[in-house]
Write an enzyme that holds these catalytic residues in place. Structure first.
Site, short mmCIF file in Angstrom:
data_model
loop_
_atom_site.label_atom_id
_atom_site.label_comp_id
_atom_site.label_asym_id
_atom_site.label_seq_id
_atom_site.Cartn_x
_atom_site.Cartn_y
_atom_site.Cartn_z
N MET A 246 -7.84 -13.67 -2.39
CA MET A 246 -6.78 -12.67 -2.32
C MET A 246 -6.01 -12.87 -1.02
O MET A 246 -6.60 -12.89 0.06
CB MET A 246 -7.36 -11.26 -2.37
CG MET A 246 -6.31 -10.17 -2.45
SD MET A 246 -7.08 -8.53 -2.65
CE MET A 246 -5.63 -7.51 -2.79
N GLY A 256 0.72 -2.09 2.13
CA GLY A 256 0.05 -1.47 1.00
C GLY A 256 0.01 -2.29 -0.27
O GLY A 256 -0.36 -1.78 -1.34
N GLY A 258 -2.00 -4.87 -0.96
CA GLY A 258 -3.37 -5.19 -1.35
C GLY A 258 -3.96 -4.16 -2.29
O GLY A 258 -4.46 -4.51 -3.38
N GLU A 291 -7.22 -8.39 11.73
CA GLU A 291 -8.40 -7.59 11.42
C GLU A 291 -9.40 -8.46 10.67
O GLU A 291 -9.04 -9.47 10.09
CB GLU A 291 -8.02 -6.37 10.59
CG GLU A 291 -7.08 -5.40 11.32
CD GLU A 291 -6.78 -4.16 10.53
OE1 GLU A 291 -7.61 -3.80 9.67
OE2 GLU A 291 -5.72 -3.56 10.75
#
Length: 435
Positions: A246, A256, A258, A291
């Protein structure tokens, strides 16, 4: 005297050698380039984007191409341009530099960066800017592959409301295989352990995100990201899809996409009777900037699955306080293709939302319920220890017991619980923002 003179001469030459060696070493160090900085990526919509530095983004990783040090040797001012048309991803590949070492004068050879990049990008790219502009002119003809699953809108501060589409494709779609070969090159730059998949295997499903945008009065489509899912066989006549890769491309990360993609994929498989459940942890993932990918995939999945489950009868507030039930797992699996492990996490999230943690008794009941699950690995260790007591000598057992500190285990269990609750609270905050 002659002997002293000879030794002095040898000493001077020796010092000159090391001085020259040190000077040369410093000079060659100037020809080392950080490949994460040298590689310049673009998704080009308009001709002016080519020279606009604000549209450039760079890899997070390049070790699979340039080694663990992520360094290219032999160049000053190295820039490796990999520019893609925004929709069909036709590619411009150029290598530029201000200077380069030569074997004749520096006795070393530069890294062949062109060969390294050609091992990743598929044939069909161009190194001519005019040819790339021709590719760009043809973008109006590009249409998303496969079947439209979902359309959603995102509010953008600069551009207002933007429209996105999620499509489901497979390798039989006309032109898709070559498009996918170009798309998957991004994995090498943004997923640390990525590898290309075997598209000859027809068990793969592909889910693509596109942005609709306007150019000169025409509607065009830009590639935003994608997901690959592998369908495993489950005896006797079911399949179990597993999310493999992904990636949301960097210019679109943090918007947003994902969660929208993951939810659309879940809803797609919910409509297929032959699907048992969606299982396992994702292999390759990157949708957030700066992240940890694996941790943030779990948080995103928790949010999406909790959002889907919160309306199910078995997850009603009055039932949450009775504990995790077979009905919860069965309903989550049958209606939403959620496996037991993930359904349990959703239960814990929704129960936390329904629990007044300022009430000591209710907080204690919740803490014990979650810790009971978390204690599973520790309980397994205790069973193994019981077996060891039967087969180890006293001396060996004492040595092993020194490594098993019950107090430390309890401290780790409490730490795991607090970390989990913090993560769950963030999911609950996101759910509240939807209301």
């Amino acid at each position: 005297i002659a002997t002293v003179g000879k030794k002095l001469y040898q000493y001077i030459k020796f010092q000159e050698f090391f001085l020259n060696f040190d000077t040369k070493k410093k000079k060659l160090a100037e020809y080392k380039c950080d490949t994460n900085e040298a590689i310049a990526l673009k998704l080009v919509r308009f001709p002016e984007d080519i020279d606009d530095d604000s549209t450039t983004f760079h890899p997070e990783y390049s070790h699979q191409t340039f080694g663990d040090d992520e360094v290219a040797f032999g160049y000053k001012g190295l820039q490796i341009q990999l520019f893609y048309t925004a929709g069909n991803l036709n590619t411009l590949f150029k290598v530029k530099y201000s200077s380069k070492v030569t074997e004749a004068f520096d006795c070393v050879e530069p890294d062949d960066v062109e060969v390294k990049i050609r091992e990743i990008i598929p044939a069909g790219f161009t190194s001519n800017s005019d040819d790339f502009l021709t590719f760009l002119e043809k973008e109006a003809k590009f249409k998303p592959f496969g079947t439209l699953l979902h359309t959603y809108k995102v509010q953008n501060e600069e551009e207002g409301e933007l429209t996105y589409q999620i499509h489901k494709a497979d390798i039989t779609c006309a032109g898709f295989q070559k498009y996918h070969e170009r798309l998957q090159t991004f994995l090498m730059w943004f997923i640390e352990t990525a590898s290309f998949i075997d598209t000859d295997d027809d068990h793969w499903d592909f889910f693509l995100v596109f942005e609709k945008y306007n150019k000169d009065g025409e509607t065009l489509y830009a590639t935003v990201g994608y997901m690959t899912v592998y369908n495993y066989y489950v005896y006797p006549d079911k399949t179990r899809p597993r999310v493999s890769q992904m990636l949301i491309l960097p210019p679109f990360q943090g918007e947003g996409h994902g969660p929208q993609l993951l939810e659309a994929v879940h809803r797609f498989y919910c409509s297929l009777p032959k699907v048992q459940d969606i299982t396992g942890e994702i292999l390759y993932f990157n949708i957030f900037k700066s992240e940890d990918p694996s941790e943030n995939y779990v948080k995103m999945r928790d949010f999406v699955l909790a959002k889907l489950c919160q309306g199910l009868p078995s997850f009603a507030e009055e039932k949450l306080h009775l504990g995790f039930s077979v009905d919860m797992y069965k309903e989550a699996q049958e209606k939403l293709k959620i496996n037991k492990k993930h359904a349990r996490r959703v239960y814990e999230i929704l129960r936390l939302r329904a629990t007044d943690m300022s009430d000591e008794e209710k907080a204690r009941d919740y803490r014990l319920e979650v810790k009971k699950r978390l204690f599973g690995p520790y309980r397994k260790n205790q069973r193994e220890l019981a077996k060891l007591k039967r087969c180890l000598s006293a001396e060996e057992l004492v040595s092993h017991m020194a490594q098993v500190d019950t107090k430390t285990q309890h401290e780790e269990l409490e730490k795991s619980f607090q970390t989990l609750v913090d993560d769950y609270r963030r999911v609950i905050e996101r759910l509240a923002a939807l209301a």
